[in-house]
Design a protein around this motif. Structure first.
Motif, PDB file in Angstrom:
ATOM      1  N   LEU A 218      18.990  -7.984  20.356  1.00  0.00           N
ATOM      2  CA  LEU A 218      20.233  -7.277  20.351  1.00  0.00           C
ATOM      3  C   LEU A 218      20.612  -7.114  18.783  1.00  0.00           C
ATOM      4  O   LEU A 218      21.398  -6.216  18.626  1.00  0.00           O
ATOM      5  CB  LEU A 218      21.110  -7.948  21.264  1.00  0.00           C
ATOM      6  CG  LEU A 218      20.701  -7.828  22.765  1.00  0.00           C
ATOM      7  CD1 LEU A 218      21.931  -8.719  23.533  1.00  0.00           C
ATOM      8  CD2 LEU A 218      20.643  -6.448  23.184  1.00  0.00           C
ATOM      9  N   ASP A 219      20.126  -8.138  17.985  1.00  0.00           N
ATOM     10  CA  ASP A 219      20.853  -8.154  16.687  1.00  0.00           C
ATOM     11  C   ASP A 219      19.790  -7.547  15.510  1.00  0.00           C
ATOM     12  O   ASP A 219      20.128  -7.428  14.162  1.00  0.00           O
ATOM     13  CB  ASP A 219      20.890  -9.648  16.395  1.00  0.00           C
ATOM     14  CG  ASP A 219      21.954  -9.933  15.359  1.00  0.00           C
ATOM     15  OD1 ASP A 219      22.077 -11.250  14.740  1.00  0.00           O
ATOM     16  OD2 ASP A 219      22.729  -9.121  15.111  1.00  0.00           O
ATOM     17  N   PHE A 220      18.919  -6.942  15.957  1.00  0.00           N
ATOM     18  CA  PHE A 220      17.775  -6.244  15.162  1.00  0.00           C
ATOM     19  C   PHE A 220      18.345  -4.858  14.737  1.00  0.00           C
ATOM     20  O   PHE A 220      18.967  -4.390  15.394  1.00  0.00           O
ATOM     21  CB  PHE A 220      16.604  -6.219  15.869  1.00  0.00           C
ATOM     22  CG  PHE A 220      15.575  -7.539  15.988  1.00  0.00           C
ATOM     23  CD1 PHE A 220      14.699  -7.677  17.004  1.00  0.00           C
ATOM     24  CD2 PHE A 220      15.914  -8.267  15.099  1.00  0.00           C
ATOM     25  CE1 PHE A 220      13.978  -8.826  17.242  1.00  0.00           C
ATOM     26  CE2 PHE A 220      15.043  -9.580  15.116  1.00  0.00           C
ATOM     27  CZ  PHE A 220      14.178  -9.642  16.129  1.00  0.00           C
ATOM     28  N   ARG A 254      -3.735 -15.935  13.510  1.00  0.00           N
ATOM     29  CA  ARG A 254      -4.091 -15.369  14.719  1.00  0.00           C
ATOM     30  C   ARG A 254      -4.251 -13.933  14.322  1.00  0.00           C
ATOM     31  O   ARG A 254      -5.262 -13.163  14.997  1.00  0.00           O
ATOM     32  CB  ARG A 254      -3.376 -15.646  16.178  1.00  0.00           C
ATOM     33  CG  ARG A 254      -3.770 -14.997  17.477  1.00  0.00           C
ATOM     34  CD  ARG A 254      -2.557 -15.069  18.500  1.00  0.00           C
ATOM     35  NE  ARG A 254      -1.661 -14.267  17.695  1.00  0.00           N
ATOM     36  CZ  ARG A 254      -0.435 -14.578  17.517  1.00  0.00           C
ATOM     37  NH1 ARG A 254      -0.143 -15.760  17.807  1.00  0.00           N
ATOM     38  NH2 ARG A 254       0.405 -13.891  17.054  1.00  0.00           N
ATOM     39  N   ASN A 255      -3.312 -13.325  14.099  1.00  0.00           N
ATOM     40  CA  ASN A 255      -3.058 -11.673  14.023  1.00  0.00           C
ATOM     41  C   ASN A 255      -4.116 -11.242  13.203  1.00  0.00           C
ATOM     42  O   ASN A 255      -4.873 -10.236  13.155  1.00  0.00           O
ATOM     43  CB  ASN A 255      -1.808 -11.259  13.493  1.00  0.00           C
ATOM     44  CG  ASN A 255      -0.748 -11.478  14.529  1.00  0.00           C
ATOM     45  OD1 ASN A 255      -1.163 -11.507  15.778  1.00  0.00           O
ATOM     46  ND2 ASN A 255       0.518 -11.342  14.252  1.00  0.00           N
ATOM     47  N   MET A 256      -4.605 -11.942  12.055  1.00  0.00           N
ATOM     48  CA  MET A 256      -5.507 -11.588  10.965  1.00  0.00           C
ATOM     49  C   MET A 256      -6.826 -11.678  11.901  1.00  0.00           C
ATOM     50  O   MET A 256      -7.767 -10.861  11.336  1.00  0.00           O
ATOM     51  CB  MET A 256      -5.724 -12.518   9.972  1.00  0.00           C
ATOM     52  CG  MET A 256      -6.545 -12.152   8.758  1.00  0.00           C
ATOM     53  SD  MET A 256      -6.268 -12.712   7.207  1.00  0.00           S
ATOM     54  CE  MET A 256      -6.422 -14.372   7.389  1.00  0.00           C
ATOM     55  N   ILE A 257      -7.272 -12.633  12.742  1.00  0.00           N
ATOM     56  CA  ILE A 257      -8.324 -12.700  13.490  1.00  0.00           C
ATOM     57  C   ILE A 257      -8.693 -11.564  14.385  1.00  0.00           C
ATOM     58  O   ILE A 257      -9.414 -10.858  14.557  1.00  0.00           O
ATOM     59  CB  ILE A 257      -8.869 -14.043  13.848  1.00  0.00           C
ATOM     60  CG1 ILE A 257      -8.735 -15.035  12.708  1.00  0.00           C
ATOM     61  CG2 ILE A 257     -10.001 -13.977  14.746  1.00  0.00           C
ATOM     62  CD1 ILE A 257      -8.825 -16.660  13.080  1.00  0.00           C
ATOM     63  N   LYS A 258      -7.674 -11.325  15.158  1.00  0.00           N
ATOM     64  CA  LYS A 258      -7.567 -10.623  16.200  1.00  0.00           C
ATOM     65  C   LYS A 258      -6.839  -9.270  16.203  1.00  0.00           C
ATOM     66  O   LYS A 258      -7.085  -8.319  16.891  1.00  0.00           O
ATOM     67  CB  LYS A 258      -6.804 -11.370  17.396  1.00  0.00           C
ATOM     68  CG  LYS A 258      -7.616 -12.654  17.885  1.00  0.00           C
ATOM     69  CD  LYS A 258      -6.947 -13.044  19.484  1.00  0.00           C
ATOM     70  CE  LYS A 258      -7.573 -14.315  19.704  1.00  0.00           C
ATOM     71  NZ  LYS A 258      -7.145 -14.541  21.207  1.00  0.00           N
ATOM     72  N   GLY A 259      -6.248  -9.017  15.042  1.00  0.00           N
ATOM     73  CA  GLY A 259      -5.310  -7.907  15.065  1.00  0.00           C
ATOM     74  C   GLY A 259      -3.880  -7.868  15.536  1.00  0.00           C
ATOM     75  O   GLY A 259      -3.911  -8.574  16.645  1.00  0.00           O
ATOM     76  N   GLY A 260      -2.942  -7.580  14.852  1.00  0.00           N
ATOM     77  CA  GLY A 260      -1.436  -7.641  15.217  1.00  0.00           C
ATOM     78  C   GLY A 260      -0.675  -7.605  14.179  1.00  0.00           C
ATOM     79  O   GLY A 260      -1.109  -7.268  12.843  1.00  0.00           O
ATOM     80  N   ILE A 261       0.565  -7.875  14.669  1.00  0.00           N
ATOM     81  CA  ILE A 261       1.873  -7.344  13.500  1.00  0.00           C
ATOM     82  C   ILE A 261       2.674  -8.524  13.909  1.00  0.00           C
ATOM     83  O   ILE A 261       3.083  -9.043  14.982  1.00  0.00           O
ATOM     84  CB  ILE A 261       2.429  -6.104  13.821  1.00  0.00           C
ATOM     85  CG1 ILE A 261       3.535  -6.050  12.705  1.00  0.00           C
ATOM     86  CG2 ILE A 261       3.066  -5.955  15.161  1.00  0.00           C
ATOM     87  CD1 ILE A 261       4.119  -4.591  12.661  1.00  0.00           C
ATOM     88  N   TYR A 262       3.209  -8.978  12.638  1.00  0.00           N
ATOM     89  CA  TYR A 262       4.221 -10.305  12.512  1.00  0.00           C
ATOM     90  C   TYR A 262       5.692  -9.705  12.202  1.00  0.00           C
ATOM     91  O   TYR A 262       5.376  -9.118  11.224  1.00  0.00           O
ATOM     92  CB  TYR A 262       3.875 -11.298  11.804  1.00  0.00           C
ATOM     93  CG  TYR A 262       4.833 -12.647  11.745  1.00  0.00           C
ATOM     94  CD1 TYR A 262       6.007 -12.356  10.833  1.00  0.00           C
ATOM     95  CD2 TYR A 262       4.846 -13.591  12.699  1.00  0.00           C
ATOM     96  CE1 TYR A 262       6.911 -13.419  10.571  1.00  0.00           C
ATOM     97  CE2 TYR A 262       5.844 -14.478  12.326  1.00  0.00           C
ATOM     98  CZ  TYR A 262       6.955 -14.490  11.116  1.00  0.00           C
ATOM     99  OH  TYR A 262       7.883 -15.367  11.287  1.00  0.00           O
ATOM    100  N   MET A 263       6.735  -9.991  12.712  1.00  0.00           N
ATOM    101  CA  MET A 263       8.010  -9.349  12.157  1.00  0.00           C
ATOM    102  C   MET A 263       9.251 -10.577  12.140  1.00  0.00           C
ATOM    103  O   MET A 263       9.411 -11.106  13.245  1.00  0.00           O
ATOM    104  CB  MET A 263       8.440  -8.119  13.016  1.00  0.00           C
ATOM    105  CG  MET A 263       7.512  -6.907  13.181  1.00  0.00           C
ATOM    106  SD  MET A 263       8.096  -5.624  14.286  1.00  0.00           S
ATOM    107  CE  MET A 263       7.746  -6.347  15.578  1.00  0.00           C
ATOM    108  N   TYR A 264       9.541 -10.672  11.018  1.00  0.00           N
ATOM    109  CA  TYR A 264      10.975 -11.531  10.952  1.00  0.00           C
ATOM    110  C   TYR A 264      12.079 -10.610  10.289  1.00  0.00           C
ATOM    111  O   TYR A 264      12.133 -10.574   9.016  1.00  0.00           O
ATOM    112  CB  TYR A 264      10.853 -12.766  10.502  1.00  0.00           C
ATOM    113  CG  TYR A 264      11.771 -13.674  10.805  1.00  0.00           C
ATOM    114  CD1 TYR A 264      13.283 -13.520  10.471  1.00  0.00           C
ATOM    115  CD2 TYR A 264      11.420 -14.641  11.650  1.00  0.00           C
ATOM    116  CE1 TYR A 264      14.305 -14.394  11.037  1.00  0.00           C
ATOM    117  CE2 TYR A 264      12.607 -15.554  12.435  1.00  0.00           C
ATOM    118  CZ  TYR A 264      13.883 -15.384  11.901  1.00  0.00           C
ATOM    119  OH  TYR A 264      14.925 -16.038  12.564  1.00  0.00           O
ATOM    120  N   PRO A 265      12.402  -9.380  11.167  1.00  0.00           N
ATOM    121  CA  PRO A 265      13.475  -8.585  10.405  1.00  0.00           C
ATOM    122  C   PRO A 265      14.844  -9.421   9.996  1.00  0.00           C
ATOM    123  O   PRO A 265      15.088 -10.330  10.598  1.00  0.00           O
ATOM    124  CB  PRO A 265      13.886  -7.296  11.589  1.00  0.00           C
ATOM    125  CG  PRO A 265      12.777  -8.045  12.679  1.00  0.00           C
ATOM    126  CD  PRO A 265      12.497  -9.404  12.669  1.00  0.00           C
TER     127      PRO A 265
END
Ligand code: P6P
Length: 335
Positions: A218-220, A254-265
C-alpha cells in the motif's frame, strides 16, 4: 578459461593477468576475503549452538539492533584485511565512519578500498535462514602516500574493480567478479577449500519469480503496484511466483540462477528505499550487469549513481533484463 572444480586460489592466480592492474595486490585482497569468509562461515554454521546469536545489545548507524554475529563478522573481515597490509581504507555497514588502514610502514602505499556489508540479512540469523556478506572494491582516487579520504569511497559503481558476495546457505558459496564475468565457488568445509561450481553465471533474460516485501504494497509507488499486479495477472506466462527470503544475497542468488526480479522500492516509511548504495546495491549491480542482468533505482542505472554519503540508501530493482525493463516501463508510465 574457468575449469569446473578448479579451486578459488588457482582461479585467482590464473585470471590475475585479466586484471588491468595485475600487481598481485588484488589477488591478495581476494584471498584475504576468502579466508575471512571461511572463518565467518564456521561461526554462522554453529550460531544456534553457541551463545553468539541474538542482539549484541548495541545498534549500528542505521539504528538497527546489532546481532552478535554482525559484530563478529565485521571484526573478522576488518581484522583479516588489516593484518595483511593490503588496503588503505575500509567502510562497513557496522561502522559509522570509514576506517583508515595505516600501512605498517606508515607510507600509505596500498591502493584499494573495500566497502562491506559483513552480514546482510542478519534478522534471519536467529531463525536459521541464509545470510550473506557483500563486498565492493575500488582503487583509491587520492594519491598514495596520504591517508585515505571520503572521496575514495564515494565512487560510482562503474568504477569498481571487483565485487562479490558470500551466501551462508545450505552450502556456502563465494560469488564474485573482477569485470570479466561472474563465477561461483562452493566451500568444501571438510577441506576448507572453495571449488568452482558455477562458472560464468548468467541471469536468464526472462524469469518467473518476483521478490518484494508485499507487506509494504500500500506504501509503494504506483508504478511498482502496477508491476506487481502485472506479475500476478493470469495472462501469457503469468502469474509469476512470489519468493522473498528477506535476505538480499539469497534472493539475488536464486534469481540469478533461475531468472527473476528483486525489488526494494521507496515508500513513505523508506523514502529512499532501505538498501544502501555503496555496500549493497552497487556491488550487486556490478554482479548483475556482469551476468547479463540489469540493476536500477527504477529510473537510473545503479552503476551511474554518484554517491553523496557513505550510508546512503537508494531504491533497488535488479534481475533478469526483460523483467527489470518491464518494471521500469511501469515506473515511467505511472510516475
Ligand atoms: P524487509 C536485510 O536487512 C536487507 O537489507 C536485505 O538483505 C533484505 O532483502 C531486506 O533488507 C529485507 O528488508 O524490510 O523486507 O525485512
Amino acid at each position: 578459461m574457468a575449469k569446473k572444480n578448479q579451486t578459488l586460489g588457482e582461479f585467482i592466480i590464473e585470471n590475475q593477468s585479466d586484471f588491468q592492474y595485475s600487481s598481485g595486490e588484488l589477488s591478495r585482497l581476494l584471498n584475504s576475503i576468502r579466508l575471512a569468509a571461511k572463518v565467518v562461515n564456521h561461526e554462522v554454521n554453529k550460531a544456534g549452538l553457541v551463545d553468539i546469536t541474538g542482539a549484541a545489545g548495541d545498534t549500528n548507524i542505521q539504528g538497527e539492533d546489532q546481532q552478535k554475529l554482525d559484530v563478529y563478522a565485521n571484526d573478522v573481515f576488518i581484522q583479516t584485511m588489516t593484518d595483511r597490509n593490503i588496503v588503505c581504507g575500509i567502510a562497513s555497514e557496522e561502522e559509522d565512519d570509514f576506517i583508515t588502514i595505516n600501512s605498517q610502514d606508515e607510507l600509505h602505499q596500498n591502493k584499494y578500498v573495500v566497502l562491506i556489508d559483513p552480514l546482510d540479512g542478519s534478522s534471519n540469523i536467529d531463525v536459521n535462514v541464509s545470510v550473506g556478506t557483500i563486498f565492493s572494491i575500488f582503487r583509491r582516487v587520492t594519491p598514495v602516500g596520504i591517508p585515505v579520504e571520503l572521496k575514495d569511497f564515494l565512487q560510482t559503481g562503474d568504477k569498481q574493480v571487483a565485487a562479490g558476495y558470500v551466501v551462508y546457505g545450505t552450502s556456502t558459496m563465494l560469488v564474485y567478479t573482477t569485470g570479466n564475468g561472474v563465477n561461483g565457488f562452493t566451500l568444501n568445509p571438510a577441506l576448507g577449500s572453495w571449488y568452482l561450481s558455477h562458472p560464468n553465471m548468467q541471469y536468464p533474460e526472462d524469469g518467473q519469480i518476483y521478490s518484494v516485501n508485499e507487506g509494504n504494497y500500500l506504501d509503494f509507488p504506483e508504478g511498482i503496484k502496477k508491476y506487481i499486479k502485472y506479475c500476478q495477472a493470469e495472462e501469457e506466462n503469468r502469474p509469476y511466483t512470489s519468493r522473498y527470503i528477506g535476505s538480499l544475497v539469497s534472493d539475488f542468488h536464486r534469481n540469478m540462477i533461475k531468472g527473476g526480479i528483486y525489488m526494494y522500492p521507496k515508500s513513505t516509511k523508506s523514502p529512499n528505499g532501505k538498501l544502501r548504495l555503496l555496500y549493497e546495491c552497487s556491488p550487486m549491480a556490478f554482479l548483475a550487469e556482469q551476468a547479463n542482468g540489469v540493476a536500477s533505482d527504477g529510473y537510473n542505472r545503479i552503476m551511474e549513481i554518484t554517491p553523496t554519503e557513505l550510508h546512503q540508501r537508494v531504491p533497488f530493482i535488479c534481475g533478469s533484463k526483460n523483467m527489470v525493463e518491464k518494471a521500469e516501463e511501469f515506473m515511467r508510465k505511472f510516475k
